[in-house]
Scaffold this motif. Structure first.
Motif, PDB file in Angstrom:
ATOM      1  N   CYS A  93       0.834  -1.201   0.000  1.00 41.02           N
ATOM      2  CA  CYS A  93       0.000   0.000   0.000  1.00 41.02           C
ATOM      3  C   CYS A  93       0.868   1.250   0.000  1.00 41.02           C
ATOM      4  CB  CYS A  93      -0.893  -0.020   1.239  1.00 41.02           C
ATOM      5  SG  CYS A  93      -1.788   1.509   1.516  1.00 41.02           S
ATOM      6  N   CYS A  96       0.226   3.081   3.758  1.00 39.66           N
ATOM      7  CA  CYS A  96       0.707   2.505   5.021  1.00 39.66           C
ATOM      8  C   CYS A  96       1.900   1.575   4.846  1.00 39.66           C
ATOM      9  CB  CYS A  96      -0.424   1.775   5.745  1.00 39.66           C
ATOM     10  SG  CYS A  96      -0.964   0.262   4.930  1.00 39.66           S
ATOM     11  N   CYS A 135      -4.285  -0.050   0.038  1.00 40.57           N
ATOM     12  CA  CYS A 135      -5.051  -1.105   0.702  1.00 40.57           C
ATOM     13  C   CYS A 135      -6.453  -0.586   1.052  1.00 40.57           C
ATOM     14  CB  CYS A 135      -4.322  -1.628   1.938  1.00 40.57           C
ATOM     15  SG  CYS A 135      -4.438  -0.583   3.385  1.00 40.57           S
ATOM     16  N   CYS A 138      -6.895   2.014   3.796  1.00 40.80           N
ATOM     17  CA  CYS A 138      -6.361   3.362   3.563  1.00 40.80           C
ATOM     18  C   CYS A 138      -7.104   4.118   2.465  1.00 40.80           C
ATOM     19  CB  CYS A 138      -4.876   3.295   3.207  1.00 40.80           C
ATOM     20  SG  CYS A 138      -3.803   2.792   4.571  1.00 40.80           S
TER      21      CYS A 138
HETATM   22 ZN   LIG Z   1      -2.754   0.969   3.551  1.00 42.91          ZN
END
Ligand SMILES: [Zn+2]
Length: 222
Positions: A93, A96, A135, A138
């Motif tokens: 991601c 994150c 992801c 997020c």
């Molecule tokens: Zn993420």
């Protein structure tokens, strides 16, 4: 892997500030780029680092060196080449830094923005992008940044991605054979274009995302 922070405004209200996405470059991560051209017997003229190191070259691509320490102020308009590349290769991601693939479906959530997406003529289910996946957790936060960045966006899941191209700084030799930046940045070079790759210093990996399916349910809006 990411940090959150709060700030206090003039009224004393504590507001959460946006996380600095994993992929964003920081001021303390630039590394010296000492380049030359060499003339190789079979491939001809080619851009190289003066003191080549493992990891400089990925296939036929010369990749820009950067540090990977997230020190210094975030450079909001720049991506860190090492982390951008790693996100694309490992499907991490971009916000994150964790695995983006949905473990239940095996599909990869992906936000496309007008500035980082290119359609493939005749193939409506695929596209080219330099923005790594995001992801599911997020995605709402990431979408909330898009209006601030004045970009339009769409949310998808995709089945797979294949490396397809790079965005690069382009160089040409001067009269003494030394590399001079041509002024072209974020120049799109396909991995099947060896005659351009030899003059390119890659700053981002572009992938082809395939079997794109709209995923508005991931956007967090009804
Ligand atoms: Zn993420």
């Amino acid at each position: 892997m990411t940090s959150t922070a709060t700030s206090t405004d003039m009224t004393g209200t504590v507001e959460p500030r946006l996380r600095v996405p994993f992929v964003i470059a920081h001021a303390g991560e630039s590394a010296p780029q000492s380049l030359s051209f060499v003339n190789k017997p079979f491939s001809g003229l080619r851009l190289v680092y003066d003191n080549p190191r493992r990891g400089d070259e990925v296939g036929r691509v010369l990749r820009a060196r950067v540090l990977n320490n997230r020190r210094g102020e975030p450079q909001w308009k720049l991506l860190n080449t090492a982390r951008q590349w790693r996100c694309m290769e490992k499907l991490l991601c971009q916000v994150c830094g964790r695995v983006a693939t949905d473990p239940k479906t095996g599909r990869i959530p992906w936000i496309t923005t007008a500035t980082a997406f290119r359609e493939i003529p005749g193939d409506a289910d695929s596209g080219l992008t330099s923005a790594p996946p995001t992801c599911a957790a997020c995605i709402p936060e990431s979408l909330s940044m898009c209006p601030r960045l004045h970009v339009s966006s769409a949310v998808w899941t995709v089945a797979r991605r294949e490396p397809a191209a790079i965005l690069a700084d382009m160089y040409s030799p001067d009269l003494n054979g030394r590399p001079v930046h041509t002024g072209e940045r974020n120049f799109f070079v396909g991995l099947d274009e060896p005659d351009l790759l030899r003059y390119a210093l890659a700053t981002q990996l572009v992938v082809r995302i395939e079997d794109m399916q709209p995923a508005p349910h991931l956007a967090g809006t009804p």
